[in-house]
Design a protein around this motif. Structure first.
Motif, PDB file in Angstrom:
ATOM      1  N   ARG A 112       3.839  -3.683  -6.476  1.00  0.00           N
ATOM      2  CA  ARG A 112       2.589  -2.948  -6.673  1.00  0.00           C
ATOM      3  C   ARG A 112       1.941  -2.621  -5.328  1.00  0.00           C
ATOM      4  O   ARG A 112       1.455  -1.512  -5.102  1.00  0.00           O
ATOM      5  CB  ARG A 112       1.635  -3.776  -7.557  1.00  0.00           C
ATOM      6  N   SER A 113       1.946  -3.575  -4.389  1.00  0.00           N
ATOM      7  CA  SER A 113       1.367  -3.355  -3.065  1.00  0.00           C
ATOM      8  C   SER A 113       2.187  -2.342  -2.270  1.00  0.00           C
ATOM      9  O   SER A 113       1.623  -1.489  -1.578  1.00  0.00           O
ATOM     10  CB  SER A 113       1.283  -4.679  -2.303  1.00  0.00           C
ATOM     11  N   LEU A 114       3.508  -2.438  -2.363  1.00  0.00           N
ATOM     12  CA  LEU A 114       4.380  -1.517  -1.632  1.00  0.00           C
ATOM     13  C   LEU A 114       4.230  -0.091  -2.138  1.00  0.00           C
ATOM     14  O   LEU A 114       4.127   0.854  -1.347  1.00  0.00           O
ATOM     15  CB  LEU A 114       5.836  -1.965  -1.752  1.00  0.00           C
ATOM     16  N   GLY A 115       4.234   0.088  -3.448  1.00  0.00           N
ATOM     17  CA  GLY A 115       4.118   1.428  -4.014  1.00  0.00           C
ATOM     18  C   GLY A 115       2.837   2.117  -3.579  1.00  0.00           C
ATOM     19  O   GLY A 115       2.849   3.286  -3.166  1.00  0.00           O
ATOM     20  N   ALA A 116       1.720   1.396  -3.643  1.00  0.00           N
ATOM     21  CA  ALA A 116       0.438   1.977  -3.234  1.00  0.00           C
ATOM     22  C   ALA A 116       0.425   2.294  -1.749  1.00  0.00           C
ATOM     23  O   ALA A 116      -0.086   3.347  -1.331  1.00  0.00           O
ATOM     24  CB  ALA A 116      -0.695   1.011  -3.575  1.00  0.00           C
ATOM     25  N   ALA A 117       0.995   1.407  -0.929  1.00  0.00           N
ATOM     26  CA  ALA A 117       0.995   1.632   0.520  1.00  0.00           C
ATOM     27  C   ALA A 117       1.857   2.832   0.902  1.00  0.00           C
ATOM     28  O   ALA A 117       1.477   3.626   1.773  1.00  0.00           O
ATOM     29  CB  ALA A 117       1.497   0.376   1.230  1.00  0.00           C
ATOM     30  N   ILE A 118       3.010   2.983   0.266  1.00  0.00           N
ATOM     31  CA  ILE A 118       3.900   4.099   0.598  1.00  0.00           C
ATOM     32  C   ILE A 118       3.281   5.435   0.212  1.00  0.00           C
ATOM     33  O   ILE A 118       3.313   6.405   0.988  1.00  0.00           O
ATOM     34  CB  ILE A 118       5.266   3.910  -0.093  1.00  0.00           C
ATOM     35  N   ILE A 119       2.718   5.524  -0.979  1.00  0.00           N
ATOM     36  CA  ILE A 119       2.165   6.804  -1.425  1.00  0.00           C
ATOM     37  C   ILE A 119       0.867   7.134  -0.690  1.00  0.00           C
ATOM     38  O   ILE A 119       0.624   8.286  -0.316  1.00  0.00           O
ATOM     39  CB  ILE A 119       1.937   6.786  -2.953  1.00  0.00           C
ATOM     40  N   TYR A 120       0.024   6.134  -0.463  1.00  0.00           N
ATOM     41  CA  TYR A 120      -1.223   6.370   0.283  1.00  0.00           C
ATOM     42  C   TYR A 120      -0.912   6.611   1.753  1.00  0.00           C
ATOM     43  O   TYR A 120      -1.422   7.553   2.366  1.00  0.00           O
ATOM     44  CB  TYR A 120      -2.144   5.169   0.114  1.00  0.00           C
ATOM     45  N   ASN A 121      -0.096   5.762   2.346  1.00  0.00           N
ATOM     46  CA  ASN A 121       0.482   5.936   3.685  1.00  0.00           C
ATOM     47  C   ASN A 121      -0.538   6.179   4.791  1.00  0.00           C
ATOM     48  O   ASN A 121      -0.400   7.114   5.577  1.00  0.00           O
ATOM     49  CB  ASN A 121       1.522   7.061   3.667  1.00  0.00           C
ATOM     50  N   LYS A 122      -1.558   5.346   4.846  1.00  0.00           N
ATOM     51  CA  LYS A 122      -2.492   5.350   5.964  1.00  0.00           C
ATOM     52  C   LYS A 122      -2.290   4.071   6.769  1.00  0.00           C
ATOM     53  O   LYS A 122      -1.853   3.050   6.247  1.00  0.00           O
ATOM     54  CB  LYS A 122      -3.939   5.421   5.465  1.00  0.00           C
ATOM     55  N   ASP A 123      -2.635   4.148   8.066  1.00  0.00           N
ATOM     56  CA  ASP A 123      -2.367   3.009   8.942  1.00  0.00           C
ATOM     57  C   ASP A 123      -2.968   1.708   8.429  1.00  0.00           C
ATOM     58  O   ASP A 123      -2.319   0.653   8.441  1.00  0.00           O
ATOM     59  CB  ASP A 123      -2.892   3.287  10.357  1.00  0.00           C
ATOM     60  N   HIS A 124      -4.234   1.758   7.963  1.00  0.00           N
ATOM     61  CA  HIS A 124      -4.883   0.517   7.551  1.00  0.00           C
ATOM     62  C   HIS A 124      -4.269  -0.072   6.285  1.00  0.00           C
ATOM     63  O   HIS A 124      -4.431  -1.262   6.002  1.00  0.00           O
ATOM     64  CB  HIS A 124      -6.393   0.732   7.366  1.00  0.00           C
ATOM     65  N   ALA A 125      -3.538   0.748   5.522  1.00  0.00           N
ATOM     66  CA  ALA A 125      -2.869   0.225   4.332  1.00  0.00           C
ATOM     67  C   ALA A 125      -1.666  -0.636   4.709  1.00  0.00           C
ATOM     68  O   ALA A 125      -1.211  -1.456   3.906  1.00  0.00           O
ATOM     69  CB  ALA A 125      -2.418   1.368   3.429  1.00  0.00           C
ATOM     70  N   TRP A 126      -1.156  -0.441   5.941  1.00  0.00           N
ATOM     71  CA  TRP A 126       0.000  -1.210   6.400  1.00  0.00           C
ATOM     72  C   TRP A 126      -0.401  -2.389   7.283  1.00  0.00           C
ATOM     73  O   TRP A 126       0.427  -3.274   7.535  1.00  0.00           O
ATOM     74  CB  TRP A 126       0.957  -0.303   7.170  1.00  0.00           C
ATOM     75  N   ASP A 127      -1.652  -2.404   7.764  1.00  0.00           N
ATOM     76  CA  ASP A 127      -2.065  -3.454   8.701  1.00  0.00           C
ATOM     77  C   ASP A 127      -1.871  -4.857   8.135  1.00  0.00           C
ATOM     78  O   ASP A 127      -1.421  -5.762   8.833  1.00  0.00           O
ATOM     79  CB  ASP A 127      -3.531  -3.253   9.106  1.00  0.00           C
ATOM     80  N   ASP A 128      -2.255  -5.050   6.885  1.00  0.00           N
ATOM     81  CA  ASP A 128      -2.179  -6.372   6.259  1.00  0.00           C
ATOM     82  C   ASP A 128      -1.047  -6.458   5.234  1.00  0.00           C
ATOM     83  O   ASP A 128      -0.999  -7.417   4.452  1.00  0.00           O
ATOM     84  CB  ASP A 128      -3.507  -6.710   5.556  1.00  0.00           C
TER      85      ASP A 128
END
Length: 214
Positions: A166-182
């Motif tokens: 669930r976290s990976l799917g949201a991070a990939i589609i949203y794909n902003k730097d702060h979504a990957w920071d944590d």
């Protein structure tokens, strides 16, 4: 996303509504898929069951890949239905909330996933039919309720991951730097929590002697 669009928490379903949505949907999905694949849905659940030797490495890897692909597709559908709010409201990506440390976020994910995965073990334990035969159990119900309770506790801290897919799917589609920071927190935390739940269930709970009713 609906909560974030509202002018205030009282004008929307609030955190309770989010928690009920997640818990209710997990209940429905586990109920529908348990007879097909075991109803894992979550890489942390699959990892815990793998550590408990309830499925093979090949099947576990395959399940996790499919879970991640499903999450990516699901996040893509949400973005497709409301692209502008999706971008402006954070896309449902998991991050550690302001005022909390990365350690706090990691701890919340570990504890939350432990509760979920331990509930999965307990609800699906074949020994329950003998030890607790007086307690009728529908496995998806306590699992969904555990997801509900964990969301109530951890939404203010991390937005509640407890599911790396669930976290990976949201991070990939949203794909902003702060979504990957944590983002690492939402893999490391759930996997540690799942491992602890598997160890506790296998080494402590399963070691408790019991008598079956004749």
């Amino acid at each position: 996303m609906g909560v974030k669009r509202a002018p205030n928490m009282c004008a929307s379903v609030g955190i309770q509504g989010i928690a009920w949505a997640f818990g209710g949907m997990i209940f429905a999905l586990v109920y529908c898929t348990a007879g097909i694949s075991g109803g894992h849905i979550n890489p942390a659940v699959t990892f815990g069951l793998f550590l408990a030797r309830k499925l093979s490495l090949t099947r576990a890897v395959f399940y996790i890949v499919m879970q991640c692909l499903g999450a990516i597709c699901g996040a893509g559908v949400v973005k497709g239905f409301q692209p502008n709010p999706y971008q402006t409201l954070g896309g449902g990506a998991n991050t550690v909330a302001h005022g909390y440390t990365k350690g706090s976020g990691l701890g919340a994910e570990i504890i939350g996933t432990f509760v979920l995965v331990y509930t999965v073990f307990s609800a699906t334990d074949a020994k329950r039919s003998a030890r607790d035969s007086h307690v009728p159990i529908l496995a998806p119900l306590p699992i969904g309720f555990a997801v509900f309770l964990v969301h109530l506790a951890t939404i203010p801290i991390t937005g509640t991951g407890i599911n790396p897919a669930r976290s990976l799917g949201a991070a990939i589609i949203y794909n902003k730097d702060h979504a990957w920071d944590d983002h690492w927190i939402f893999w490391v935390g759930p996997f540690i929590g799942a491992a602890l739940a598997a160890l506790y269930h296998q080494l402590v709970i399963r070691a408790i002697p019991f008598k079956s009713r004749s």
